[in-house]
Write an enzyme that holds these catalytic residues in place. Sequence first.
Site, PDB file in Angstrom:
ATOM      1  CD  GLU A 163       0.898  -1.397   9.471  1.00 53.67           C
ATOM      2  OE1 GLU A 163       1.346  -0.610   8.386  1.00 53.67           O
ATOM      3  OE2 GLU A 163       0.876  -2.655   9.204  1.00 53.67           O
ATOM      4  CD  GLU A 356      -2.858  -4.608   8.139  1.00 56.99           C
ATOM      5  OE1 GLU A 356      -1.835  -4.545   7.239  1.00 56.99           O
ATOM      6  OE2 GLU A 356      -3.328  -3.590   8.389  1.00 56.99           O
TER       7      GLU A 356
HETATM    8  C1  FCB Z   1      -0.087  -2.378   6.292  1.00 63.78           C
HETATM    9  C2  FCB Z   1      -1.282  -1.618   5.861  1.00 63.78           C
HETATM   10  C3  FCB Z   1      -2.587  -2.015   5.126  1.00 63.78           C
HETATM   11  C4  FCB Z   1      -1.933  -2.586   3.951  1.00 63.78           C
HETATM   12  C5  FCB Z   1      -1.044  -3.914   4.368  1.00 63.78           C
HETATM   13  C6  FCB Z   1      -0.217  -4.624   2.878  1.00 63.78           C
HETATM   14  O1  FCB Z   1       1.136  -1.846   6.510  1.00 63.78           O
HETATM   15  O2  FCB Z   1      -1.411  -1.459   7.232  1.00 63.78           O
HETATM   16  O3  FCB Z   1      -3.363  -0.878   4.799  1.00 63.78           O
HETATM   17  O4  FCB Z   1      -1.328  -1.558   3.124  1.00 63.78           O
HETATM   18  O5  FCB Z   1       0.222  -3.084   5.001  1.00 63.78           O
END
Ligand code: FCB
Length: 460
Positions: A163, A356
């Site tokens: 990110e 994610e």
């Molecule tokens: C993302 C992050 C991860 C976690 C999720 C909820 O931005 O990569 O570490 O905090 O959100």
Amino acid sequence: MSFPADFLWGAATSAFQIEGSLDVDGRGPSVWDAFAAQPGAVEGGGDASRACDSYRRWPEDIDLIADLGLGAYRFSVAWSRIVPEGRGRIEMRGLDHYERFVDTLLDRGIVPILTLNHWDMPQALMADGGWAGRASVDAFAEFTSAVADRLADRVPWWITQNEPWIIALLGYRLGLHAPGVRDLRASVAAGHHVLLAHGAGADILRSYPQVKVGPALNLLPCVPATPDDADAAAAWASDGYCNRWFLDPLFGRGYPDDMREHYERALGAPLDMIRPGDEDAIADRLDFLGVNYYTRRVMAAAEPEGPQQPFPWRVVGPAGDVPRTDDGNEIAPAAFRDLLIRLHREYDGIPVIVTENGGVFGDTPTHDGRIHDVRRVALLRDHVTAMGEAMAAGADVRGYMHWSLLDNFEWALGYRPRFGLVHVDYTTGTRTVKDSGRFYAEIARTGTVPPDPAPITPFG
Ligand code: FCB
């Protein structure tokens, strides 16, 4: 709907959020140790000194992953366990730990997906400005080489950076994450160096033939709040800020001109941290794209208002009653489907791993000792279905990593938001699989989305 037999079903975590044991085996301080120690920086005053205690309990975590029948696990290597002083000396005890961890995953038939920088840069690198300084690129290359030397012969999937936009925005523009800097110029520099470091790291990793490398971007579909042209323009401009600013250079198109102009206007100066040749050093160094998806952004046109609001757009959020997670994020699976299709069409049919996806739901054990997190079950069902629809439309998605395996330390929000498929009792460390974990295990076992185990209440 049925997914390919070799589809990677897994879950994700990151080192700082789960490990604890911050002073064990020669680990050096990271920027998050320093940030979390500042009064008020973390909600509830928590720090990550214990978290899920996973640095010690890792065999139990691997048992959980295996019991859930997951075929993959995305985890990160704590940078300051490997290069405690940021440069130079490599800490073998750190490498030994992750080697044992990876070998155990492999013994259990779980494919490791390794993230290098999940935000826990060694604090010593702040002497050169952290990511805002160009020296960060060489430091990251040293870290990458050390980990690759040890593990590139057996870890197939590598994520260089997690990110970049969040690092730049929360870490260097708004100061809400480590290292707590509030400076737009530093933020642009940080984002750029994170991408340059991706390029440098990928060059090292790609010398190992069996390795696949990519960054993980948190992509936010930006949609206009009204049919007004001005709002459509705001949505497109904001797409430049969160998405295209990273996608375009990674895919060899250089930084997008529209966003470059917004930055130059806001800073009143050219972006001279982007030097000749830099865009080439970022370009075309990805075998796959990691996609972190949580929600979409509903946008309206706005007047810039100085440093707090330097750009002509504003997040207004969706109108009316929409389903939301407990942290207020709109639950928007259709936007996830559209995003995956867009990436396939606009970015060369790139293979994607969803690195994610998840949501905050605060459910804790109830009368029967179990955690009936029905809203997470619904979120999983709807997002996995949306992903399947995108794949039916051609998107080349290879895997899905739910965030998160465990409830964990959610950065500046501390321990309040629970994202896990598995509940963690932070006082005892006890792990309890939630209903969503069982539901996900069925998805992984069958490669299909099973009928709902319980009535679903989508509105929280
Ligand atoms: C993302 C992050 C991860 C976690 C999720 C909820 O931005 O990569 O570490 O905090 O959100």
